[in-house]
Enzyme design. Sequence first.
Site, PDB file in Angstrom:
ATOM      1  N   ARG A  83       0.706  -1.303  -0.107  1.00 37.23           N
ATOM      2  CA  ARG A  83      -0.043   0.238  -0.052  1.00 37.23           C
ATOM      3  C   ARG A  83       0.856   1.124  -0.014  1.00 37.23           C
ATOM      4  O   ARG A  83       1.839   1.147   0.683  1.00 37.23           O
ATOM      5  CB  ARG A  83      -0.895  -0.015   1.360  1.00 37.23           C
ATOM      6  CG  ARG A  83      -1.516   1.263   1.428  1.00 37.23           C
ATOM      7  CD  ARG A  83      -2.868   1.392   2.002  1.00 37.23           C
ATOM      8  NE  ARG A  83      -3.327   2.643   2.135  1.00 37.23           N
ATOM      9  CZ  ARG A  83      -4.152   2.655   3.118  1.00 37.23           C
ATOM     10  NH1 ARG A  83      -4.652   1.834   3.743  1.00 37.23           N
ATOM     11  NH2 ARG A  83      -4.633   4.164   3.533  1.00 37.23           N
ATOM     12  N   ARG A  92      -6.843   2.474  -2.686  1.00 37.46           N
ATOM     13  CA  ARG A  92      -5.913   1.790  -2.174  1.00 37.46           C
ATOM     14  C   ARG A  92      -6.096   0.224  -2.330  1.00 37.46           C
ATOM     15  O   ARG A  92      -7.231  -0.482  -2.525  1.00 37.46           O
ATOM     16  CB  ARG A  92      -6.005   1.808  -0.507  1.00 37.46           C
ATOM     17  CG  ARG A  92      -7.161   1.681   0.084  1.00 37.46           C
ATOM     18  CD  ARG A  92      -8.355   2.659   0.323  1.00 37.46           C
ATOM     19  NE  ARG A  92      -7.715   4.074   0.505  1.00 37.46           N
ATOM     20  CZ  ARG A  92      -7.724   4.683   1.831  1.00 37.46           C
ATOM     21  NH1 ARG A  92      -7.889   3.690   2.688  1.00 37.46           N
ATOM     22  NH2 ARG A  92      -7.278   5.693   2.000  1.00 37.46           N
ATOM     23  N   ASP A  95      -6.724  -1.458   3.126  1.00 37.01           N
ATOM     24  CA  ASP A  95      -6.947  -0.607   4.160  1.00 37.01           C
ATOM     25  C   ASP A  95      -7.259  -1.664   5.471  1.00 37.01           C
ATOM     26  O   ASP A  95      -8.238  -2.316   5.443  1.00 37.01           O
ATOM     27  CB  ASP A  95      -7.904   0.409   3.889  1.00 37.01           C
ATOM     28  CG  ASP A  95      -8.172   1.558   4.976  1.00 37.01           C
ATOM     29  OD1 ASP A  95      -7.317   1.846   5.760  1.00 37.01           O
ATOM     30  OD2 ASP A  95      -9.253   1.867   5.115  1.00 37.01           O
ATOM     31  N   ASP A  97      -8.437  -1.229   9.179  1.00 37.84           N
ATOM     32  CA  ASP A  97      -8.679  -0.279   9.937  1.00 37.84           C
ATOM     33  C   ASP A  97      -9.188  -0.942  11.591  1.00 37.84           C
ATOM     34  O   ASP A  97      -9.949  -1.855  11.382  1.00 37.84           O
ATOM     35  CB  ASP A  97      -9.995   0.410   9.784  1.00 37.84           C
ATOM     36  CG  ASP A  97      -9.684   1.657   8.710  1.00 37.84           C
ATOM     37  OD1 ASP A  97      -8.409   1.972   8.587  1.00 37.84           O
ATOM     38  OD2 ASP A  97     -10.464   1.875   8.062  1.00 37.84           O
TER      39      ASP A  97
HETATM   40  N1  PH2 Z   1     -12.605   3.418   2.789  1.00 32.92           N
HETATM   41  C1  PH2 Z   1     -12.119   4.651   2.906  1.00 32.92           C
HETATM   42  C2  PH2 Z   1     -12.836   5.648   1.870  1.00 32.92           C
HETATM   43  N2  PH2 Z   1     -14.173   5.090   1.472  1.00 32.92           N
HETATM   44  N3  PH2 Z   1     -15.681   3.391   0.921  1.00 32.92           N
HETATM   45  C3  PH2 Z   1     -15.675   2.039   0.684  1.00 32.92           C
HETATM   46  N4  PH2 Z   1     -17.084   1.726   0.242  1.00 32.92           N
HETATM   47  N5  PH2 Z   1     -15.282   1.274   1.549  1.00 32.92           N
HETATM   48  C4  PH2 Z   1     -13.986   1.418   2.061  1.00 32.92           C
HETATM   49  O1  PH2 Z   1     -13.451   0.768   2.852  1.00 32.92           O
HETATM   50  C5  PH2 Z   1     -13.504   2.944   2.193  1.00 32.92           C
HETATM   51  C6  PH2 Z   1     -14.290   3.875   1.485  1.00 32.92           C
HETATM   52  C7  PH2 Z   1     -11.183   4.862   3.552  1.00 32.92           C
HETATM   53  O2  PH2 Z   1     -10.343   4.245   4.415  1.00 32.92           O
HETATM   54 MG    MG Z   2     -10.407   3.039   6.200  1.00 36.77          MG
HETATM   55 MG    MG Z   3      -7.107   3.166   7.386  1.00 35.00          MG
END
Ligand code: PH2
Ligand code: MG
Ligand code: MG
Length: 165
Positions: A83, A92, A95, A97
């Site tokens: 990444r 990305r 990700d 979180d």
């Molecule tokens: N993550 C983001 C920004 N926007 N949209 C979706 N549908 N799914 C995501 O995981 C996502 C996003 C920033 O982390």
């Molecule tokens: Mg995120």
């Molecule tokens: Mg993140």
Amino acid sequence: VTRAYVGLGSNLGDRERFIRTAIEHMNRIPESSVIRVSSLYDSEPAGDSTQPRYLNAVAVLETELSPERVLWNLLLIEKRLGRERVKRWGPRQIDLDLLFFGDRVIEEPDLTVPHPEVEHRAFVLVPMVELDPTFVHPRLGVTVGHLLRERKLLSAVRWKGRFWY
Ligand code: PH2
Ligand code: MG
Ligand code: MG
């Protein structure tokens, strides 16, 4: 031992492969194991709506580590999977979180738990409800099932099948 909920998202390249590989790496975090993974969900991009659609899931990580240590390991996995941080809320490969860390509420410069966007995001709430609709959001004091019903966000995600983990 604590149950940490980790949100996974990918919208570049082979999305499913990135998510699967990230989960394999998460299972190798010291003193931790992935005990459950939600289904995969295809979702509309939040934030910058011109980027490709995302594939999202939530995994339950049982861990003896501190939240800071878990976060550090998640960032390491993001780096290992190639990444590059280009732009906030931009596209990305992967990700990861830290959404929840048991019932802990943490406000630190580099770590906010629960994740501040949880209650606005169908792609987090839908897989959370699949895993445990009675899970209580420790800052808001209501269940994730309640948040999803109240916010009527369902339309923004499409179920893409059970994860085989
Ligand atoms: N993550 C983001 C920004 N926007 N949209 C979706 N549908 N799914 C995501 O995981 C996502 C996003 C920033 O982390
Ligand atoms: Mg995120
Ligand atoms: Mg993140």
